[in-house]
Design a protein around this motif. Sequence first.
Motif, PDB file in Angstrom:
ATOM      1  N   TYR A 154       0.831  -1.202   0.000  1.00 14.83           N
ATOM      2  CA  TYR A 154       0.000   0.000   0.000  1.00 14.83           C
ATOM      3  C   TYR A 154       0.868   1.256   0.000  1.00 14.83           C
ATOM      4  CZ  TYR A 154      -3.296   3.590   1.395  1.00 14.83           C
ATOM      5  OH  TYR A 154      -4.048   4.735   1.432  1.00 14.83           O
ATOM      6  N   GLY A 155       1.901   1.269   0.824  1.00 13.34           N
ATOM      7  CA  GLY A 155       2.778   2.435   0.912  1.00 13.34           C
ATOM      8  C   GLY A 155       3.507   2.721  -0.385  1.00 13.34           C
ATOM      9  N   VAL A 156       4.006   1.675  -1.029  1.00 18.85           N
ATOM     10  CA  VAL A 156       4.705   1.854  -2.304  1.00 18.85           C
ATOM     11  C   VAL A 156       3.727   2.358  -3.364  1.00 18.85           C
ATOM     12  CG1 VAL A 156       5.950   0.680  -4.167  1.00 18.85           C
ATOM     13  CG2 VAL A 156       6.508   0.167  -1.777  1.00 18.85           C
ATOM     14  N   ILE A 157       2.556   1.763  -3.438  1.00 20.32           N
ATOM     15  CA  ILE A 157       1.557   2.202  -4.412  1.00 20.32           C
ATOM     16  C   ILE A 157       1.128   3.639  -4.131  1.00 20.32           C
ATOM     17  CG2 ILE A 157      -0.817   1.828  -5.225  1.00 20.32           C
ATOM     18  CD1 ILE A 157      -0.254  -1.218  -4.750  1.00 20.32           C
ATOM     19  N   ASP A 158       0.984   3.982  -2.872  1.00 19.56           N
ATOM     20  CA  ASP A 158       0.588   5.336  -2.502  1.00 19.56           C
ATOM     21  C   ASP A 158       1.651   6.356  -2.908  1.00 19.56           C
ATOM     22  OD1 ASP A 158      -1.357   7.062  -1.224  1.00 19.56           O
ATOM     23  OD2 ASP A 158       0.087   7.282   0.414  1.00 19.56           O
ATOM     24  N   ASN A 159       2.921   5.968  -2.854  1.00 18.60           N
ATOM     25  CA  ASN A 159       4.025   6.854  -3.234  1.00 18.60           C
ATOM     26  C   ASN A 159       4.307   6.850  -4.732  1.00 18.60           C
ATOM     27  OD1 ASN A 159       4.511   7.579  -0.591  1.00 18.60           O
ATOM     28  ND2 ASN A 159       6.233   6.184  -0.318  1.00 18.60           N
ATOM     29  N   PHE A 160       3.787   5.879  -5.451  1.00 14.84           N
ATOM     30  CA  PHE A 160       4.084   5.723  -6.876  1.00 14.84           C
ATOM     31  C   PHE A 160       3.701   6.977  -7.646  1.00 14.84           C
ATOM     32  CE2 PHE A 160       2.838   4.641 -11.197  1.00 14.84           C
ATOM     33  CZ  PHE A 160       3.933   3.928 -11.634  1.00 14.84           C
ATOM     34  N   TYR A 161       4.629   7.428  -8.482  1.00 14.57           N
ATOM     35  CA  TYR A 161       4.350   8.579  -9.334  1.00 14.57           C
ATOM     36  C   TYR A 161       5.197   8.489 -10.591  1.00 14.57           C
ATOM     37  CZ  TYR A 161       4.071  13.246 -11.209  1.00 14.57           C
ATOM     38  OH  TYR A 161       3.868  14.304 -12.045  1.00 14.57           O
ATOM     39  N   TRP A 162       4.545   8.688 -11.731  1.00 10.22           N
ATOM     40  CA  TRP A 162       5.219   8.827 -13.018  1.00 10.22           C
ATOM     41  C   TRP A 162       4.759  10.128 -13.610  1.00 10.22           C
ATOM     42  CZ3 TRP A 162       4.968   4.151 -16.854  1.00 10.22           C
ATOM     43  CH2 TRP A 162       5.845   3.154 -16.447  1.00 10.22           C
ATOM     44  N   ASP A 163       5.694  10.922 -14.128  1.00  2.21           N
ATOM     45  CA  ASP A 163       5.250  12.098 -14.853  1.00  2.21           C
ATOM     46  C   ASP A 163       5.065  11.711 -16.321  1.00  2.21           C
ATOM     47  OD1 ASP A 163       7.841  12.254 -16.064  1.00  2.21           O
ATOM     48  OD2 ASP A 163       8.540  13.541 -14.444  1.00  2.21           O
ATOM     49  N   ILE A 164       4.524  12.609 -17.102  1.00  2.00           N
ATOM     50  CA  ILE A 164       4.188  12.294 -18.484  1.00  2.00           C
ATOM     51  C   ILE A 164       5.419  11.875 -19.285  1.00  2.00           C
ATOM     52  CG2 ILE A 164       4.300  14.675 -19.331  1.00  2.00           C
ATOM     53  CD1 ILE A 164       1.754  12.003 -20.426  1.00  2.00           C
ATOM     54  N   GLU A 165       6.570  12.464 -18.984  1.00  2.00           N
ATOM     55  CA  GLU A 165       7.798  12.100 -19.706  1.00  2.00           C
ATOM     56  C   GLU A 165       8.199  10.655 -19.438  1.00  2.00           C
ATOM     57  OE1 GLU A 165       7.555  14.957 -17.856  1.00  2.00           O
ATOM     58  OE2 GLU A 165       7.493  16.415 -19.496  1.00  2.00           O
ATOM     59  N   ASP A 166       7.970  10.192 -18.211  1.00  2.00           N
ATOM     60  CA  ASP A 166       8.279   8.801 -17.875  1.00  2.00           C
ATOM     61  C   ASP A 166       7.398   7.855 -18.685  1.00  2.00           C
ATOM     62  OD1 ASP A 166      10.109   9.662 -15.895  1.00  2.00           O
ATOM     63  OD2 ASP A 166       8.512   9.765 -14.394  1.00  2.00           O
ATOM     64  N   VAL A 167       6.120   8.153 -18.736  1.00  2.00           N
ATOM     65  CA  VAL A 167       5.173   7.322 -19.493  1.00  2.00           C
ATOM     66  C   VAL A 167       5.543   7.342 -20.968  1.00  2.00           C
ATOM     67  CG1 VAL A 167       2.755   7.036 -20.146  1.00  2.00           C
ATOM     68  CG2 VAL A 167       3.340   7.722 -17.805  1.00  2.00           C
ATOM     69  N   GLN A 168       5.872   8.517 -21.484  1.00  2.00           N
ATOM     70  CA  GLN A 168       6.233   8.629 -22.895  1.00  2.00           C
ATOM     71  C   GLN A 168       7.476   7.813 -23.228  1.00  2.00           C
ATOM     72  OE1 GLN A 168       6.417  12.921 -23.184  1.00  2.00           O
ATOM     73  NE2 GLN A 168       4.387  12.997 -24.165  1.00  2.00           N
ATOM     74  N   GLU A 169       8.433   7.792 -22.323  1.00  2.00           N
ATOM     75  CA  GLU A 169       9.657   7.021 -22.551  1.00  2.00           C
ATOM     76  C   GLU A 169       9.344   5.528 -22.692  1.00  2.00           C
ATOM     77  OE1 GLU A 169      13.890   6.113 -20.299  1.00  2.00           O
ATOM     78  OE2 GLU A 169      12.798   7.949 -19.800  1.00  2.00           O
ATOM     79  N   VAL A 170       8.501   5.020 -21.810  1.00  2.00           N
ATOM     80  CA  VAL A 170       8.122   3.607 -21.869  1.00  2.00           C
ATOM     81  C   VAL A 170       7.325   3.334 -23.152  1.00  2.00           C
ATOM     82  CG1 VAL A 170       6.756   1.800 -20.751  1.00  2.00           C
ATOM     83  CG2 VAL A 170       8.242   3.270 -19.378  1.00  2.00           C
ATOM     84  N   MET A 171       6.388   4.213 -23.463  1.00  2.00           N
ATOM     85  CA  MET A 171       5.579   4.032 -24.671  1.00  2.00           C
ATOM     86  C   MET A 171       6.447   4.081 -25.928  1.00  2.00           C
ATOM     87  SD  MET A 171       2.555   3.425 -23.647  1.00  2.00           S
ATOM     88  CE  MET A 171       1.733   3.504 -25.208  1.00  2.00           C
TER      89      MET A 171
END
Length: 75
Positions: A11-28
């Motif tokens: 729960y704590g890790v999921i609660d802290n999880f954050y990706w900005d749009i650039e991170d998502v774009q890199e994976v995509m």
Amino acid sequence: QGLQEEDPIAYGVIDNFYWDIEDVQEVMYDMEQNGMTGEEAALKWVNENPDKVNAWYEGVEGLEDAEFQPIEPTN
């Protein structure tokens, strides 16, 4: 019973999880332009961004001394 009570570390890790749009774009980009699977692209991103991954552990009880270690592909 919710995840916070059932598995407070997850729960704590999921609660802290954050990706900005650039991170998502890199994976995509890796998936679309480099032919990687989602798992391969995500693994590459995680291994290249240990500081961001370590931030997901911050303040999570039970992970006080945790530090990201590179993950090897399963294949």
